[in-house]
Structure formats: structure tokens, C-alpha cells
Design an enzyme around this catalytic site. Structure first.
Site, PDB file in Angstrom:
ATOM      1  N   GLU B 209       0.850  -1.187   0.000  1.00 33.81           N
ATOM      2  CA  GLU B 209       0.000   0.000   0.000  1.00 33.81           C
ATOM      3  C   GLU B 209       0.883   1.233   0.000  1.00 33.81           C
ATOM      4  OE1 GLU B 209      -2.018  -1.347   3.575  1.00 33.81           O
ATOM      5  OE2 GLU B 209      -1.167   0.343   4.661  1.00 33.81           O
ATOM      6  N   HIS B 248       8.964  18.920   5.490  1.00 36.96           N
ATOM      7  CA  HIS B 248       9.558  18.451   4.237  1.00 36.96           C
ATOM      8  C   HIS B 248      10.438  17.228   4.429  1.00 36.96           C
ATOM      9  CE1 HIS B 248       8.433  22.285   2.425  1.00 36.96           C
ATOM     10  NE2 HIS B 248       8.867  22.853   3.517  1.00 36.96           N
TER      11      HIS B 248
END
Lengths: 359, 299
Positions: B209, B248
């Protein structure tokens, strides 16, 4: 500076960080920001409503740096990331285009970086002397806090060296591990203050995942992978899911009922798809019990398509069929998805039913 | 041969006397697993479900010769329970418990390095060698001894693959869940290595997944260790909604990927067949196994 306070980054690129030059402008900018959704590359598609702004003194930045600390799942090490930020590029652009600028330093858990290692790190990103010393203190503090608070990320973007020579963290973001909350009383307080979509709040309270999406097909599945697959199946057939919902396979009837209740409360829905492969504690009869308990409290107004397999599936199916609801059983998730995107709402039936005094 | 667990594997259950522990121990006993002891600090000396309960893993191991443990202890104590198992020299620990603090798991991974213990999980549905041994929370009745090895990140999704391969008459050699947590023990790479070396496993199914780098690591492994055995993969989350992201650093460290599309591409590039829906798994695996062998390409 007027900074929108939302729990996501990349605000600058989205207009969430503004420089102003007068108190009147502060008020004006703040008024525009407050109450509006801010959409950045780190938020969900519809963004996050700005409920608070942070107003602080601007400063003259001479040099900028990016510092971060996170747990790298590939080697289970706390990893420092550090980079000078030059020009107008974002740190992600730098990581792609100038990867050699981004320095990584690894620490096993419970082994704080020593002075020598931090000296080295600072030198590699272009910091010396007094400024390097200050940044080292900062890095050590990041490590301490990370461990103490069960963090999953600490990010300082930017760490600025001002024209005056002062070193200042202009923005700090921290993510905490939800699994560590039980042992973090301070974080529990902050956690309880986060504004949430009321459905998401109920989900969190009962231990399952709910995410509101723009759409009109409600869904519920057991297990994250199955939920993702169910969402894919709906979207592939041209349906628009109204939510993502994944309940743990260990859910009991009460949790199923709370979850299904969220779908009954959602007035946007034209149909509902439930996809469960029962095993262990979540058996077919438990699922049926939970669904019917929810419907007892609030009627089901739309077609319900259920794919139920696994332990006690027949029992669950039988119980659902006995109830007087707009139910269609499906063989598997593909069949359920095909049926749910074609389902037509039964509003007229429900209205008629209500006129006759039925639930 | 199957992998990791067999009919003779002797198993202790940590947390056996708890609600989850009791339920799943009973299920495993009914399946025929050799559960020989339980561990619950504070309840040593008692009997539960007809089995002796011990204060510690070491005591349980000494008394019962168990080499494997299933951990069904609450998340606040699970890391400690795993650590105890590692220190006692167990061969296999299967941790079903979810919600263990990530930092605790990071500590466990480092502890595993200097040991001979294999960890499966946490947040794993467990492992089963059909017809021989079940260590987990899966519904035993859907499995059938056979020839397909199945490894999954997700729990309930594996049941689809299992019921289809059972229905197709293929059956399974061993099925296991690596668990849904970012920091975990045995992953796709280790499992592939075992399945590829196992003579009974004639086909392999990978269920992945979005998120993490398991699929990418598997593709890298297969690139360096190509195999004749057919491998089929289904990756969930092609249309997953863009979730909330913070910062980030995560993207920097993984190179910004982690989406279903790039995982599918990485696996296909090394010869893995992928399917677009979990309902196609059984049919497709049958088709691959029925197909005449492809002549090896000349260099």
C-alpha cells in the site's frame, strides 16, 4: 510578520506568511487570513481554516538554513538533515537539484550526537565560530526534545543568521507520535485543543480513522489496506467518495455503531458501501449488530451495499436481511463498488415511510 | 517445507491471560498450534486455558522449550515484552500489538541487531502455515495448505488473497503480515528471500500500500536476485486522498515517492505482475502458473 497558524507547512508559498510595514496593514492582513482556509502543499485538498495568526517582529536575514530531525524508518535511526538554503529555492527543490547540499547525520536512539560530530555537521553547511556554536546547542536541544516528547519530526525552516550576526529559529514545526501520547501529559493537553472536523473527532475518540472527502458515496471498511482498496474501487468506477473510513479489525459492535453512525449523519450521501472481511473479533454478526444499532438511533435513508465475508458472514448477512432496510448484498469489493456507484437514492420511499409514521 | 513456523513449533503467548490473549490463544489451540506456555508477570504459577503461566519469558522458555512467542500485551508494555523475548534468545517473536510508540520500536530494532531473534510486527496479523501452525489473529478456516506464499502489509486485505487462492485450489504454504507500522521487523525483502528458497512455494503474492519503502526495497532486492518463481503484487491506495503532511523532511529522506503508482512501476520493472484490484488476485495467479514457461532471454 503575520503568520497563519495551521498544523501544516509550506505556508509561505501559499500566502500564509506576510511581511507588512505598518500596524494598520497587520490588522488588514490578519483579517483577510482569519476564518479562511489556507491550502498549501502539505494540507488536504480543501486546506485548513486559519483560526489564529502569529504576529512578530520582522528581521534582516543574512543567511538561511534548514534543520530537521526525524526517525528514518529504514534504519531506525534519528536522522539530522541540515542544509544551507540559498536563493529562492525551497528545501525540497534543493534536495532534488542540489542533494549534495543536504547533509545527513545519523544517531541511534538514546545516543545524542557529540560535539565533534556537530562541529563537522556545521562546517559542512558553512557555519563557523560563534554561529556554529549556537546552532550546535540548537541541534542538541532538538535531539533532547525529540526523545523527551516522543516526537516524529522537528523541523526548523528557516534557521536564520541575521545581519546582526544573531542566530534565530524563525519557524519550528514539531510532529508527535500519536502512539506516544499516553505517556505525554503535556501533549495530551495540546491534542485536546486541536480543532477537528466533528466526525474526525468522534473517530479519534473511538479509535478508528475517518477522513472527510468531497463526494456523495459513504464508505466503511475494516483494515487500512482494505479501506484503501475500497476507496480505489469506488473512484475507478467513477464514484466520488464522501469519506475514507477504516475501522480496526478488533472493533466491537459499539465501535462499528459509532462508525456507521457517522455515515448516517452525513446528509450528502446518496449511497453507502460497507466492505468487511471478518476475522478474529470483527465477525459478520458483530458488524451486523453494530450497523443495526446505529440505524436504530438514526434511520437509513439511502441504499446500503454490503460486501461481507469471513467469519460468521452468513449470520451477519441474515441479520441485515431481516431488518427492513434498503440493503443490497455484494459478493466482494469489486461487486460492491459497481453496485454502489449505480445506486439511486431512495428518498421518496423514506419520505413516504415517514408520512406513514415508520422509521 | 513452508517458512518460519511448522507443526512442531513450540509457542508461548505473552499476555495470554488478557482478553485478547485468551481469545487468540484459544483460536490457535483449536487450529492445532503447539501453544505450550503463557507469560504474564504477576500471574506466574497459575494455569490458564490448561496451560502453565510464567513470570518471564526466560522461565517459560526453560520450562517449555518454546522457541517462538506471540505478543498480545498492551502497547504500553509491548516493547518491554519484545525486548524480554530477544534477551531470552527466542527464534521468532510475532507482535500483534499495535500503537507501540515508534521510538520504542526504534530501540527494539537496534536490540535485534546483536541477536539471532527474528521479529514479525508490530501491528501484525501474525503468521500461519496452513494445516500446521497458526500464530496470529487470522480466521484459520479460510486457509488451505498449498503452494502460494503470501506476504502483506495490510491485515484484512490478505484475507481476500487467501480466500481467492483457496477457492482456486492453489492453497498457501505460509502467509504472514509484516504489520502496518513504519518501524518494524521482518519486511518484504527478508520474506521474499525465504519464499524464494522454499521448495514448496511455487508462487508469491505481495500485498502493499502507499507509504513507506517496503515495495521499493523489494523491487531493489529482486533486481539483484532475480527469480523464476512468479510474483504477483497488489498495491492499495492508487487514488488515496492527499493526506495532511507535516514538514519536508519525510519527503526529502524518501526522495518524495511512496505513492502507489511509483511502487507499482518499480515492481513491474523487475518482472512482478501487478493487478488493479484485489479481486483479480486468484485468477491472475492461476493464469501465471498455468502459462507455459517463458524461454529465458538470451543475453
Amino acid at each position: 510578520m503575520v503568520k497563519a497558524q495551521i498544523l501544516a507547512g509550506d505556508r509561505g508559498q501559499a500566502g500564509g506568511v506576510q511581511t507588512v510595514t505598518s500596524p494598520e496593514d497587520v490588522a488588514m492582513v490578519a483579517e483577510v487570513m482569519l476564518g479562511q482556509p489556507l491550502i498549501t502543499r502539505q494540507t488536504q485538498a480543501e486546506g485548513e481554516i486559519v483560526r489564529q495568526v502569529y504576529i512578530e517582529q520582522g528581521c534582516e536575514i543574512a543567511r538561511s538554513f534548514y534543520l530537521a530531525l526525524l526517525l528514518d524508518s529504514r534504519d531506525a535511526c534519528l536522522t539530522f538533515l541540515a542544509s544551507p538554503v540559498r536563493g529562492s529555492e525551497s528545501i525540497e527543490e534543493i534536495a532534488t537539484r542540489r542533494p549534495e547540499w543536504v547533509i545527513q547525520h545519523k544517531c541511534p536512539p538514546d545516543t545524542a550526537p557529540n560535539g565533534e560530530q556537530l562541529d563537522d555537521l556545521c562546517e559542512q553547511i558553512g557555519l563557523q565560530g560563534e554561529q556554529a556554536k549556537q546552532v550546535q546547542t540548537c541541534l542538541q536541544a532538538m535531539y533532547q526534545v525529540f526523545i523527551e516528547y516522543d516526537a516524529s519530526l522537528i523541523e526548523i525552516s528557516p534557521l536564520a543568521v541575521l545581519e546582526s550576526g544573531e542566530v534565530m529559529a524563525l519557524d519550528i514545526k514539531m510532529s508527535l507520535d500519536d502512539n506516544g501520547l499516553y505517556r505525554q501529559p503535556e501533549a495530551q493537553q495540546w491534542h485536546s485543543q486541536i480543532q477537528r472536523d466533528p466526525a474526525e473527532a468522534i473517530a479519534k475518540q473511538h479509535g478508528f480513522n475517518y477522513l472527510r472527502l468531497p463526494g456523495n458515496i459513504g464508505m466503511l471498511a475494516s483494515g487500512a489496506g482494505m479501506a484503501l482498496a475500497s476507496l480505489d474501487a469506488i473512484i475507478e468506477r467513477g464514484g466520488a467518495a464522501a469519506n475514507f473510513m477504516d475501522i480496526p479489525p478488533s472493533s466491537n459492535a459499539e465501535q462499528v455503531s459509532a462508525a456507521f453512525g457517522l455515515l448516517l449523519d452525513d446528509s450528502r450521501l446518496q449511497a453507502i458501501m460497507v466492505n468487511v472481511f471478518g476475522g478474529g473479533i470483527m465477525r459478520g454478526d458483530v458488524l451486523a449488530e453494530g450497523i443495526l444499532a446505529a440505524i436504530d438511533k438514526k434511520p437509513l435513508d439511502v441504499p446500503l451495499i454490503v460486501s461481507l465475508n469471513g467469519i460468521n458472514a452468513e449470520q451477519g448477512q441474515a441479520r441485515l436481511q431481516q431488518a427492513d432496510i434498503a440493503l443490497t448484498l455484494a459478493q466482494d469489493l469489486a461487486d460492491a463498488a459497481a453496485k454502489v456507484v449505480q445506486a439511486k437514492p431512495v428518498r421518496s420511499k423514506s419520505l413516504f415511510g415517514r408520512l406513514l409514521g415508520q422509521s | 517445507m513452508a517458512i518460519l513456523i511448522h507443526r512442531d513449533t513450540r509457542i508461548m503467548v505473552q499476555g495470554m491471560t488478557g482478553k485478547q490473549g485468551s481469545f487468540h490463544t484459544e483460536q490457535a489451540l483449536n487450529y492445532g498450534s503447539q501453544i505450550v506456555a503463557g507469560v504474564t508477570p504477576g500471574k506466574g504459577g497459575r494455569k490458564h486455558l490448561g496451560l502453565p503461566v510464567f513470570e518471564s519469558v526466560a522461565e517459560a522458555k526453560a520450562a517449555s522449550n518454546a522457541t517462538a512467542s506471540m505478543v498480545l500485551v498492551p502497547p504500553e508494555y509491548a516493547a518491554k515484552a519484545i525486548a524480554e523475548g530477544i534477551d531470552a534468545g527466542l527464534e521468532l517473536i510475532v507482535c500483534i500489538t499495535e500503537r507501540i510508540p515508534v521510538l520504542d520500536m526504534a530501540r527494539i530494532i537496534h536490540r535485534l541487531k546483536n541477536s539471532a531473534t527474528r521479529l514479525l510486527g508490530p501491528n501484525s496479523l501474525g503468521i500461519i502455515t496452513p494445516g500446521q501452525c497458526m500464530m496470529g489473529i487470522m480466521p484459520g478456516s479460510i486457509f488451505k495448505p498449498g503452494k502460494i506464499g503470501i506476504v502483506s502489509r495490510a491485515s484484512t486485505l490478505i484475507y481476500e488473497a487467501v480466500s481467492q487462492t483457496t477457492a482456486a485450489g492453489l492453497g498457501q504454504t505460509t502467509c504472514l503480515g509484516v504489520g502496518g507500522d513504519p518501524i518494524h521487523g521482518t519486511g518484504f525483502v527478508d520474506t521474499l528471500e525465504l519464499f524464494i528458497a522454499d521448495d514448496d512455494t511455487q508462487g508469491i503474492i505481495i500485498l502493499g500500500e502507499i507509504g513507506g519503502t517496503e515495495e521499493e526495497q523489494a523491487a531493489e532486492y529482486l533486481r539483484e536476485h532475480p527469480t523464476d518463481k512468479p510474483i504477483l503484487a497488489y498495491i492499495a491506495g492508487l487514488y488515496a486522498p492527499r493526506g495532511r503532511r507535516m514538514g519536508h523532511a519525510g519527503a526529502i529522506i524518501t526522495g518524495g515517492k511512496g505513492d502507489a503508482k511509483s511502487k507499482i512501476a518499480a515492481l513491474e520493472a523487475v518482472g512482478v505482475t501487478t493487478v488493479a484490484s484485489p479481486t483479480e488476485i486468484g485468477r491472475k495467479m492461476q493464469a501465471i502458473l498455468d502459462a507455459p514457461p517463458v524461454a529465458p532471454q538470451s543475453p
